[in-house]
Write an enzyme that holds these catalytic residues in place. Structure first.
Site, PDB file in Angstrom:
ATOM      1  N   SER A 113       0.848  -1.188   0.000  1.00  0.00           N
ATOM      2  CA  SER A 113       0.000   0.000   0.000  1.00  0.00           C
ATOM      3  C   SER A 113       0.879   1.232   0.000  1.00  0.00           C
ATOM      4  O   SER A 113       1.618   1.481   0.957  1.00  0.00           O
ATOM      5  CB  SER A 113      -0.888   0.016   1.243  1.00  0.00           C
ATOM      6  OG  SER A 113      -1.383   1.341   1.443  1.00  0.00           O
ATOM      7  N   HIS A 134      -0.951  -1.514  -4.451  1.00  0.00           N
ATOM      8  CA  HIS A 134      -2.219  -1.151  -3.818  1.00  0.00           C
ATOM      9  C   HIS A 134      -2.303   0.368  -3.651  1.00  0.00           C
ATOM     10  O   HIS A 134      -1.446   0.979  -3.004  1.00  0.00           O
ATOM     11  CB  HIS A 134      -2.317  -1.843  -2.461  1.00  0.00           C
ATOM     12  CG  HIS A 134      -3.648  -1.714  -1.799  1.00  0.00           C
ATOM     13  ND1 HIS A 134      -4.733  -2.500  -2.123  1.00  0.00           N
ATOM     14  CD2 HIS A 134      -4.072  -0.877  -0.822  1.00  0.00           C
ATOM     15  CE1 HIS A 134      -5.773  -2.164  -1.360  1.00  0.00           C
ATOM     16  NE2 HIS A 134      -5.396  -1.178  -0.570  1.00  0.00           N
ATOM     17  N   ASP A 157      -4.635   3.440  -2.338  1.00  0.00           N
ATOM     18  CA  ASP A 157      -5.764   3.776  -1.465  1.00  0.00           C
ATOM     19  C   ASP A 157      -6.307   5.152  -1.814  1.00  0.00           C
ATOM     20  O   ASP A 157      -5.626   6.160  -1.646  1.00  0.00           O
ATOM     21  CB  ASP A 157      -5.307   3.751  -0.007  1.00  0.00           C
ATOM     22  CG  ASP A 157      -5.059   2.333   0.483  1.00  0.00           C
ATOM     23  OD1 ASP A 157      -6.000   1.521   0.407  1.00  0.00           O
ATOM     24  OD2 ASP A 157      -3.936   2.040   0.925  1.00  0.00           O
ATOM     25  N   MET A 187      -9.078   7.936  -1.004  1.00  0.00           N
ATOM     26  CA  MET A 187      -9.963   8.346   0.102  1.00  0.00           C
ATOM     27  C   MET A 187     -10.484   9.754  -0.151  1.00  0.00           C
ATOM     28  O   MET A 187      -9.758  10.610  -0.664  1.00  0.00           O
ATOM     29  CB  MET A 187      -9.196   8.331   1.418  1.00  0.00           C
ATOM     30  CG  MET A 187      -8.484   7.022   1.701  1.00  0.00           C
ATOM     31  SD  MET A 187      -7.744   7.037   3.346  1.00  0.00           S
ATOM     32  CE  MET A 187      -6.818   5.500   3.290  1.00  0.00           C
ATOM     33  N   HIS A 196      -8.094   0.677  -4.481  1.00  0.00           N
ATOM     34  CA  HIS A 196      -9.067   0.507  -3.397  1.00  0.00           C
ATOM     35  C   HIS A 196      -9.783   1.841  -3.195  1.00  0.00           C
ATOM     36  O   HIS A 196      -9.213   2.781  -2.653  1.00  0.00           O
ATOM     37  CB  HIS A 196      -8.286   0.070  -2.136  1.00  0.00           C
ATOM     38  CG  HIS A 196      -9.112  -0.047  -0.898  1.00  0.00           C
ATOM     39  ND1 HIS A 196      -8.563  -0.203   0.353  1.00  0.00           N
ATOM     40  CD2 HIS A 196     -10.464  -0.037  -0.716  1.00  0.00           C
ATOM     41  CE1 HIS A 196      -9.514  -0.284   1.254  1.00  0.00           C
ATOM     42  NE2 HIS A 196     -10.680  -0.177   0.633  1.00  0.00           N
ATOM     43  N   MET A 245     -12.149   4.203  -1.444  1.00  0.00           N
ATOM     44  CA  MET A 245     -12.868   4.515  -0.198  1.00  0.00           C
ATOM     45  C   MET A 245     -13.533   5.860  -0.401  1.00  0.00           C
ATOM     46  O   MET A 245     -13.217   6.855   0.260  1.00  0.00           O
ATOM     47  CB  MET A 245     -11.879   4.521   0.987  1.00  0.00           C
ATOM     48  CG  MET A 245     -11.412   3.123   1.364  1.00  0.00           C
ATOM     49  SD  MET A 245      -9.881   3.136   2.329  1.00  0.00           S
ATOM     50  CE  MET A 245      -8.697   3.133   0.983  1.00  0.00           C
ATOM     51  N   MET A 287     -11.205  -6.084   5.076  1.00  0.00           N
ATOM     52  CA  MET A 287     -10.536  -5.068   5.895  1.00  0.00           C
ATOM     53  C   MET A 287     -10.322  -5.634   7.295  1.00  0.00           C
ATOM     54  O   MET A 287     -11.278  -5.989   7.988  1.00  0.00           O
ATOM     55  CB  MET A 287     -11.386  -3.797   5.999  1.00  0.00           C
ATOM     56  CG  MET A 287     -11.545  -2.995   4.712  1.00  0.00           C
ATOM     57  SD  MET A 287     -10.028  -2.585   3.838  1.00  0.00           S
ATOM     58  CE  MET A 287      -9.130  -1.641   5.067  1.00  0.00           C
ATOM     59  N   ASP A 322      -6.407  -6.538   4.126  1.00  0.00           N
ATOM     60  CA  ASP A 322      -5.825  -5.188   4.174  1.00  0.00           C
ATOM     61  C   ASP A 322      -5.943  -4.619   5.581  1.00  0.00           C
ATOM     62  O   ASP A 322      -7.046  -4.445   6.099  1.00  0.00           O
ATOM     63  CB  ASP A 322      -6.605  -4.309   3.172  1.00  0.00           C
ATOM     64  CG  ASP A 322      -6.064  -2.892   3.039  1.00  0.00           C
ATOM     65  OD1 ASP A 322      -5.038  -2.565   3.659  1.00  0.00           O
ATOM     66  OD2 ASP A 322      -6.698  -2.116   2.288  1.00  0.00           O
TER      67      ASP A 322
HETATM   68  C1  DX5 Z   1      -6.354   1.839   5.052  1.00  0.00           C
HETATM   69  C2  DX5 Z   1      -5.844   1.248   3.773  1.00  0.00           C
HETATM   70  C3  DX5 Z   1      -4.723   0.307   3.906  1.00  0.00           C
HETATM   71  C4  DX5 Z   1      -3.516   0.806   4.672  1.00  0.00           C
HETATM   72  C5  DX5 Z   1      -2.827  -0.385   5.299  1.00  0.00           C
HETATM   73  O1  DX5 Z   1      -7.634   2.338   4.869  1.00  0.00           O
HETATM   74  O2  DX5 Z   1      -6.883   0.577   3.089  1.00  0.00           O
HETATM   75  O3  DX5 Z   1      -4.351  -0.166   2.610  1.00  0.00           O
HETATM   76  O4  DX5 Z   1      -2.614   1.519   3.883  1.00  0.00           O
HETATM   77  O5  DX5 Z   1      -1.774   0.076   6.059  1.00  0.00           O
HETATM   78  P1  DX5 Z   1      -1.023  -0.868   7.103  1.00  0.00           P
HETATM   79  O6  DX5 Z   1      -0.444  -2.009   6.339  1.00  0.00           O
HETATM   80  O7  DX5 Z   1      -0.003   0.038   7.681  1.00  0.00           O
HETATM   81  O8  DX5 Z   1      -2.058  -1.316   8.109  1.00  0.00           O
HETATM   82 ZN    ZN Z   2      -6.394  -0.348   1.128  1.00  0.00          ZN
END
Ligand code: DX5
Ligand code: ZN
Length: 221
Positions: A9, A34, A36, A38, A67, A69, A138, A176
């Site tokens: 990620s 990956h 993210d 948001m 991903h 969000m 998750m 994740d």
């Molecule tokens: C959080 C993300 C994850 C995050 C995971 O909402 O979806 O992908 O980056 O980070 P770690 O591996 O540090 O928990």
């Molecule tokens: Zn993620």
């Protein structure tokens, strides 16, 4: 090929040099990248949009595992597809028509994923199993990296493994949040085949990425 795919990620990368970071994790053995996304509304954090995905595309030949969000997600699916996403994953809570959203992703020629929050029941997938290419569990509440893995999700991973095997289709089962070499083993034993990791991959800087990724893959050993 390793029994566990690793999807670092980039939320934990150095955002001032994202292109170089994506190239570095690619060289270090990342199977997927990956990303993210948001919106500060669906989750309490804001990250990146399609323009950044497009800018990163030349820096890796690995599939982009995007991903989302964001809510709504539908108006942005095409933009992420055109930016170079290979897999686009959405949360069922992001809109009223999960089936239609998955159809849209597939009609754009991309792989479609569904993401389950810790409180979301796997039955949301019952009637769309024939349309999903990836299921993302998750193991934290989405929004931030660096949170502790929620062991309560291991039972859900086991259930989903059975659901996927019953279909006979190729569906990635990804986890994740809070993944490190210890929790990676739990996820693998529960039936996961793909792991997202931010903190555990990027810790120590670029000279450690290869060893960090190898340590996660070793969970399947
Ligand atoms: C959080 C993300 C994850 C995050 C995971 O909402 O979806 O992908 O980056 O980070 P770690 O591996 O540090 O928990
Ligand atoms: Zn993620």
């Amino acid at each position: 090929m390793s029994k566990l795919l690793i999807s670092p990620s980039i939320l934990s990368a150095d955002f001032a040099k994202l292109g170089a970071e994506v190239a570095a994790i690619t060289r270090a053995g990342a199977d997927l990248i990956h990303i993210d996304v948001m919106d500060g509304h669906f989750v309490p954090n804001i990250t990146i949009g399609p323009q950044v995905v497009k800018a990163l595309r030349p820096h890796s030949d690995r599939p982009f595992d995007v991903h989302l969000m964001i809510a709504p997600a539908d108006p942005y699916l095409q933009a992420f597809a055109e930016a170079g996403a290979d897999i686009i994953s959405i949360h069922p809570e992001a809109g009223p028509h999960l089936h239609r959203s998955l159809q849209t992703i597939r009609n754009l020629g991309k792989k479609a994923g569904v993401v389950l929050n810790p409180s979301t029941h796997e039955s949301v997938l019952d009637h769309v199993m024939d349309m999903v290419d990836l299921i993302l569990v998750m193991s934290i509440n989405p929004g931030f990296g660096g949170q502790a893995f929620l062991p309560s999700q291991l039972g859900k991973i086991e259930t989903l493994r059975k659901m996927i095997d019953r279909t006979g289709r190729e569906i990635l089962l990804e986890v994740d949040g809070g993944v490190n070499p210890q929790t990676a083993r739990d996820c693998y034993n529960a039936g996961a085949d793909t792991l997202v990791a931010g903190t555990a991959v990027f810790k120590g800087g670029p000279e450690h990425y290869q060893a960090n990724i190898a340590a996660l893959k070793a969970a399947a050993g």
